[in-house]
Motif scaffolding. Structure first.
Motif: not given
Length: 407
Positions: A1-4, A7-17, A93-104
């Motif tokens: 994931m390269k930008n905010e 990253t947010i689109e990817y996180i939302h794609s995971l679904g809450f339930f 935004a940079d930290d969100l992207v970086r740490l989201s990639n770490t989790v992914k």
């Protein structure tokens, strides 16, 4: 994931339930990330209503006392990064992207909430926070945040009927789920708790603090400020509404019992400085547009007490989710309104169509209109010449708030 955005689109794609409720996935994920949740002490908050406000009060007090204070909330109102903050500043935004990639990159499949919880815990540990105020997403027992171990205080806010398909269809069942966050720490609960809920909480908590209402004297409840005396000390808050006084005293007892010595002046200062969007939040030069996140029966009851003060001279702009107890909320609030404008909450598949919502609203108010979008809804509401209350969903609040700030 390269930008905010990506990253947010990817996180939302995971679904809450998208997956069955369980702590197995988040536990496995955090293990792979070297268990960052163990690297900071926390105050853990669960409940149906008042979680966000109580968390905001608590974090503001701790921040005023000079502690590096993290805050994790759900859902967000302004923007996605609001969910994760330190000393009032959203994660970059940079930290969100970086740490989201770490989790992914762990390769462990999780839900949206589990993912963002892991990102938050990584961030708080990395920044060496003194304390984190953490709000559950849903329930408590199987909530991803319930992986926290170093808990200073567990807090149970007002319990009511919400998410009944997931948490249970009685106050008792829902409370049992919420009380799943109670471990070995002292527990603080809301002072006006439902009796059934309080019985369950008492059975779950070995050491329980309930704010003493005999020590409370409410001096003023105004549009933009509350003033009250609790245990001989005068406090003011910018979060208005009588229910916010009860949230505030819950926060007072929380910080006084967290094991960190905090001078009284910082409690007063922190409560006054606390801000939380969409909680009787006023807009317009005369503060005559009021945004509130009420979306379930308990939230509606609290808002009803405010609406009574306006003598029926209210225009409501409402949008709601299909899976909420729509009729009960409308029954509680719309008879106190002179007119109603319904709108479909944009970009949300759970949103009830404005036409369907208007048909329900007509049972409780004689003047109901449908607006095609939020801009038109606000224009139509202003033409009515009444005080405007906007409520029905936190997603509605999130969508309409930028429009109100821009005017």
């Amino acid at each position: 994931m390269k930008n905010e955005t990506e990253t947010i689109e990817y996180i939302h794609s995971l679904g809450f339930f998208s997956k069955e409720a369980s702590l197995e996935r988040i536990t496995a994920l955090l293990n792979k990330l070297n268990n960052p949740q163990n690297n900071f002490p926390s105050i853990h908050i669960a409940g149906t209503n008042g979680k966000g406000s109580t968390a905001a009060f608590t974090a503001s007090v701790l921040r005023s006392a000079g502690l590096k204070t993290a805050l994790f909330v759900s859902p967000y109102i302004i923007e996605f990064r609001e969910r994760i903050s330190i000393n009032g500043e959203f994660i970059s935004a940079d930290d969100l992207v970086r740490l989201s990639n770490t989790v992914k990159e762990t390769g462990i499949e999780v839900t949206e909430f589990e993912f963002i919880t892991a990102v938050a815990f990584l961030y708080f540990a990395e920044k060496k926070c003194d304390v984190a105020v953490v709000e559950t997403g849903l329930g408590g027992r199987l909530d991803a945040t319930n992986t926290l171990q170093n808990v200073l205080v567990s807090v149970i806010t007002k319990i009511g009927l919400d998410h009944t398909a997931i948490l249970g269809d009685t106050i008792e069942k829902i409370t049992e789920e919420k009380c799943g966050i109670i471990k070995n720490a002292l527990t603080v609960t809301y002072p006006m708790q439902d009796d059934t809920a309080l019985d369950v909480i008492k059975k779950s908590a070995d050491n329980l603090v309930v704010p003493n209402l005999s020590k409370l004297k409410i001096k003023n409840i105004e549009k933009i400020q509350n003033e009250f005396i609790y245990d001989g000390v005068c406090y003011k808050t910018r979060l208005s509404g009588k229910y916010q006084v009860y949230n505030a005293v819950t926060a007072i007892e929380t910080v006084k019992n967290c094991g960190i010595e905090i001078d009284e002046k910082y409690i007063q200062e922190g409560l006054l400085q606390a801000q939380f969007p969409a909680r009787l939040e006023c807009f317009g030069k005369d503060n005559n547009i009021i945004l509130d996140g009420a979306h379930n029966p308990d939230g509606a009851y609290a808002l009803r007490e405010v609406l009574k003060e306006y003598g029926g001279n209210v225009t409501a702009v409402i949008g709601m989710m299909k899976d909420k107890n729509v009729d009960e909320v409308l029954l509680s609030l719309l008879p106190l309104c002179k007119s109603v404008i319904t709108v479909t909450v944009p970009n949300n598949p759970r949103a009830m169509d404005a036409e369907e919502l208007s048909q329900k609203a007509e049972k409780y108010c004689g003047d109901v209109m449908v607006a095609e979008n939020l801009d038109l809804a606000l224009k139509q509401a202003k033409n009515k010449g009444n005080t405007i209350f906007i409520f029905g969903s936190l997603y509605l609040a999130s969508a309409v708030r930028p429009l109100l700030l821009a005017k």
